[in-house]
Scaffold this motif. Structure first.
Motif, PDB file in Angstrom:
ATOM      1  N   LEU A   6     -27.882   3.295  14.893  1.00  0.00           N
ATOM      2  CA  LEU A   6     -26.726   2.422  14.693  1.00  0.00           C
ATOM      3  C   LEU A   6     -26.580   2.015  13.226  1.00  0.00           C
ATOM      4  O   LEU A   6     -25.465   1.939  12.705  1.00  0.00           O
ATOM      5  N   ALA A   7     -27.711   1.768  12.552  1.00  0.00           N
ATOM      6  CA  ALA A   7     -27.666   1.406  11.137  1.00  0.00           C
ATOM      7  C   ALA A   7     -27.147   2.565  10.290  1.00  0.00           C
ATOM      8  O   ALA A   7     -26.363   2.362   9.352  1.00  0.00           O
ATOM      9  N   ALA A   8     -27.569   3.790  10.611  1.00  0.00           N
ATOM     10  CA  ALA A   8     -27.088   4.959   9.881  1.00  0.00           C
ATOM     11  C   ALA A   8     -25.593   5.158  10.104  1.00  0.00           C
ATOM     12  O   ALA A   8     -24.847   5.487   9.173  1.00  0.00           O
ATOM     13  N   LYS A   9     -25.144   4.944  11.329  1.00  0.00           N
ATOM     14  CA  LYS A   9     -23.721   5.071  11.653  1.00  0.00           C
ATOM     15  C   LYS A   9     -22.917   4.039  10.873  1.00  0.00           C
ATOM     16  O   LYS A   9     -21.844   4.342  10.341  1.00  0.00           O
ATOM     17  N   GLN A  10     -23.438   2.832  10.793  1.00  0.00           N
ATOM     18  CA  GLN A  10     -22.778   1.760  10.050  1.00  0.00           C
ATOM     19  C   GLN A  10     -22.729   2.093   8.560  1.00  0.00           C
ATOM     20  O   GLN A  10     -21.719   1.872   7.891  1.00  0.00           O
ATOM     21  N   ALA A  11     -23.827   2.629   8.032  1.00  0.00           N
ATOM     22  CA  ALA A  11     -23.874   2.992   6.612  1.00  0.00           C
ATOM     23  C   ALA A  11     -22.864   4.098   6.301  1.00  0.00           C
ATOM     24  O   ALA A  11     -22.189   4.064   5.258  1.00  0.00           O
ATOM     25  N   ARG A  12     -22.751   5.082   7.180  1.00  0.00           N
ATOM     26  CA  ARG A  12     -21.773   6.156   6.983  1.00  0.00           C
ATOM     27  C   ARG A  12     -20.352   5.613   7.026  1.00  0.00           C
ATOM     28  O   ARG A  12     -19.485   6.058   6.267  1.00  0.00           O
ATOM     29  N   ALA A  13     -20.104   4.656   7.918  1.00  0.00           N
ATOM     30  CA  ALA A  13     -18.758   4.088   8.035  1.00  0.00           C
ATOM     31  C   ALA A  13     -18.379   3.277   6.802  1.00  0.00           C
ATOM     32  O   ALA A  13     -17.194   3.132   6.491  1.00  0.00           O
ATOM     33  N   ASN A  14     -19.359   2.759   6.084  1.00  0.00           N
ATOM     34  CA  ASN A  14     -19.090   1.913   4.919  1.00  0.00           C
ATOM     35  C   ASN A  14     -19.094   2.675   3.595  1.00  0.00           C
ATOM     36  O   ASN A  14     -19.036   2.053   2.540  1.00  0.00           O
ATOM     37  N   THR A  15     -19.172   4.003   3.623  1.00  0.00           N
ATOM     38  CA  THR A  15     -19.187   4.757   2.371  1.00  0.00           C
ATOM     39  C   THR A  15     -17.778   4.872   1.800  1.00  0.00           C
ATOM     40  O   THR A  15     -16.784   4.886   2.524  1.00  0.00           O
ATOM     41  N   SER A  16     -17.724   4.981   0.485  1.00  0.00           N
ATOM     42  CA  SER A  16     -16.440   5.151  -0.191  1.00  0.00           C
ATOM     43  C   SER A  16     -16.143   6.640  -0.349  1.00  0.00           C
ATOM     44  O   SER A  16     -16.975   7.490  -0.028  1.00  0.00           O
TER      45      SER A  16
END
Length: 142
Positions: free
Chosen positions: A99-109
């Motif tokens: 879930l943390a990796a998914k969140q990090a991917r969603a927050n990339t520019s």
């Protein structure tokens, strides 16, 4: 014959809310209302989830269980959740890391995604070059 189920709805079971305004937050089941709903609590000071009745379809049960009595009060529940360190244990589990990796991917520019693409191309080029070397070496031995 053993049951394939390992996670059961029970008092103290930690669950992840998968739908609604509190999606992605952890909560603790403190009572079962009926065959379709459970009374949950965060507690709000720890996870941000208020005490409420929620449908079982909106919960994903985790492996973690906190030892609390039925209809535990806020202070007792807060103490039990903090001493059990539920948030850290969940974050260190494979599910939490995913879930943390998914969140990090969603927050990339856009630029971050571009840099990732460049790095993937470089890695793929290096892997292909090594593979060609190994295949050439294997063909020479024949």
């Amino acid at each position: 014959m053993s049951s394939p189920f390992r996670r059961f709805v029970q008092i103290g079971r930690v669950a992840l809310i998968n739908y609604g305004p509190d999606v992605g937050k952890l909560c603790v089941i403190i009572d079962v209302v009926d065959s379709n709903r459970a009374l949950i609590d965060g507690p709000e000071s720890v996870t941000g989830v208020k005490r409420q009745a929620i449908h079982f379809k909106r919960l994903s049960l985790t492996d973690h269980v906190v030892k609390v009595p039925r209809n535990a009060r806020q202070t007792l529940l807060t103490k039990a959740v903090t001493t059990a360190d539920v948030k850290t244990k969940f974050a260190n589990s494979a599910w939490g890391k995913k879930l943390a990796a998914k969140q990090a991917r969603a927050n990339t520019s856009d630029f971050d995604r571009f840099k990732i693409t460049v790095l993937k191309k470089r890695r793929n080029h290096l892997v292909a070059a090594e593979t060609r070397k190994l295949v050439k070496a294997a063909n020479k031995k024949k």
